[in-house]
Design an enzyme around this catalytic site. Sequence first.
Site, PDB file in Angstrom:
ATOM      1  N   LYS A   8     -42.578 -44.171 -20.399  1.00 23.71           N
ATOM      2  CA  LYS A   8     -43.178 -45.242 -19.400  1.00 23.71           C
ATOM      3  C   LYS A   8     -43.371 -44.852 -17.979  1.00 23.71           C
ATOM      4  CE  LYS A   8     -40.442 -48.561 -20.102  1.00 23.71           C
ATOM      5  NZ  LYS A   8     -39.491 -48.343 -21.203  1.00 23.71           N
ATOM      6  N   ARG A  32     -39.191 -57.790 -20.445  1.00 22.00           N
ATOM      7  CA  ARG A  32     -38.331 -56.845 -21.594  1.00 22.00           C
ATOM      8  C   ARG A  32     -37.772 -58.193 -22.521  1.00 22.00           C
ATOM      9  NH1 ARG A  32     -36.369 -52.388 -18.412  1.00 22.00           N
ATOM     10  NH2 ARG A  32     -35.380 -50.813 -19.966  1.00 22.00           N
ATOM     11  N   ARG A  88     -32.592 -35.989 -20.753  1.00 24.26           N
ATOM     12  CA  ARG A  88     -32.876 -36.415 -19.479  1.00 24.26           C
ATOM     13  C   ARG A  88     -31.358 -36.512 -18.542  1.00 24.26           C
ATOM     14  NH1 ARG A  88     -35.571 -42.227 -19.119  1.00 24.26           N
ATOM     15  NH2 ARG A  88     -33.888 -43.035 -19.843  1.00 24.26           N
ATOM     16  N   ARG A  95     -29.590 -39.056 -17.545  1.00 24.38           N
ATOM     17  CA  ARG A  95     -29.385 -40.144 -16.327  1.00 24.38           C
ATOM     18  C   ARG A  95     -27.698 -40.879 -16.746  1.00 24.38           C
ATOM     19  NH1 ARG A  95     -33.992 -44.215 -16.218  1.00 24.38           N
ATOM     20  NH2 ARG A  95     -32.549 -45.678 -17.422  1.00 24.38           N
TER      21      ARG A  95
HETATM   22  P1  AMP Z   1     -34.940 -48.883 -17.182  1.00 23.32           P
HETATM   23  O1  AMP Z   1     -34.912 -48.052 -15.764  1.00 23.32           O
HETATM   24  O2  AMP Z   1     -36.430 -49.619 -17.122  1.00 23.32           O
HETATM   25  O3  AMP Z   1     -34.879 -48.108 -18.301  1.00 23.32           O
HETATM   26  O4  AMP Z   1     -33.929 -49.923 -16.734  1.00 23.32           O
HETATM   27  C1  AMP Z   1     -32.664 -49.502 -16.982  1.00 23.32           C
HETATM   28  C2  AMP Z   1     -31.487 -50.701 -17.163  1.00 23.32           C
HETATM   29  O5  AMP Z   1     -31.714 -51.753 -16.081  1.00 23.32           O
HETATM   30  C3  AMP Z   1     -31.776 -51.292 -18.662  1.00 23.32           C
HETATM   31  O6  AMP Z   1     -31.145 -50.578 -19.237  1.00 23.32           O
HETATM   32  C4  AMP Z   1     -31.214 -52.916 -18.162  1.00 23.32           C
HETATM   33  O7  AMP Z   1     -29.799 -52.626 -18.229  1.00 23.32           O
HETATM   34  C5  AMP Z   1     -31.666 -53.161 -16.824  1.00 23.32           C
HETATM   35  N1  AMP Z   1     -33.271 -53.550 -16.474  1.00 23.32           N
HETATM   36  C6  AMP Z   1     -34.277 -52.833 -16.163  1.00 23.32           C
HETATM   37  N2  AMP Z   1     -35.347 -53.904 -16.312  1.00 23.32           N
HETATM   38  C7  AMP Z   1     -34.927 -54.811 -16.976  1.00 23.32           C
HETATM   39  C8  AMP Z   1     -35.427 -56.020 -17.273  1.00 23.32           C
HETATM   40  N3  AMP Z   1     -36.731 -56.416 -16.932  1.00 23.32           N
HETATM   41  N4  AMP Z   1     -34.732 -57.099 -17.781  1.00 23.32           N
HETATM   42  C9  AMP Z   1     -33.388 -57.082 -17.874  1.00 23.32           C
HETATM   43  N5  AMP Z   1     -32.776 -55.913 -17.510  1.00 23.32           N
HETATM   44  C10 AMP Z   1     -33.543 -54.655 -17.274  1.00 23.32           C
END
Ligand code: AMP
Length: 181
Positions: free
Chosen positions: A13, A87, A126, A128
């Site tokens: 993404k 999400r 990756r 992270r």
């Molecule tokens: P991402 O960078 O989008 O993979 O997000 C990393 C982490 O942030 C996820 O595993 C969640 O713990 C939290 N997170 C990010 N976006 C959301 C969202 N829209 N709703 C809930 N948790 C989120």
Amino acid sequence: MHVVILGAPGSGKGTQSAKMIEKYNLHHLSTGDMLRAEIEAGSELGLAAKSIMEQGNLVSDDIILGMVANKINALGSTAVLFDGFPRTVAQAEGLDKLLADLDQSVSHVIQLDVPFDEITERMLARGRADDSEDSIRNRLQVFSNQTAPLIDYYEAQDKLFKVDGLGSVDEIYQRVQEVLG
Ligand code: AMP
């Protein structure tokens, strides 16, 4: 035009988003990036989110929707690319409501489709902070349980475009452009 990019963690993404925002002049709204910035800043919100994120669980809908509402209202009528949000169905409903209040709506939902075994490999590569094997497994589970229902949600609104997420970055981006024009 407001675009949602939907896909499991590690489905590409972020990479596709970076390309889309340039060509289509979209503001990149990544809730993951916003949360990481909060952690970096040592804010109360960041403190609350940190351990939840490390475990691969979802931060509460209220916190996320509050954060997004502030941002959307500040952006006015700027076209947005939503990355990693919504999400959950509650977040999608919240987004629809926020946009409807501004006489706007989501125009396209790009679903990046990548098999889970490929995703696990990509994420381990990756490296992270929240990319441990346990966390990855949990995030894929969370995706299946809580985020995958959005596919039906947006299909019912006739906004869903499924894109094959396997191949080179450019091949996948070609497919994305076929959707967005
Ligand atoms: P991402 O960078 O989008 O993979 O997000 C990393 C982490 O942030 C996820 O595993 C969640 O713990 C939290 N997170 C990010 N976006 C959301 C969202 N829209 N709703 C809930 N948790 C989120």
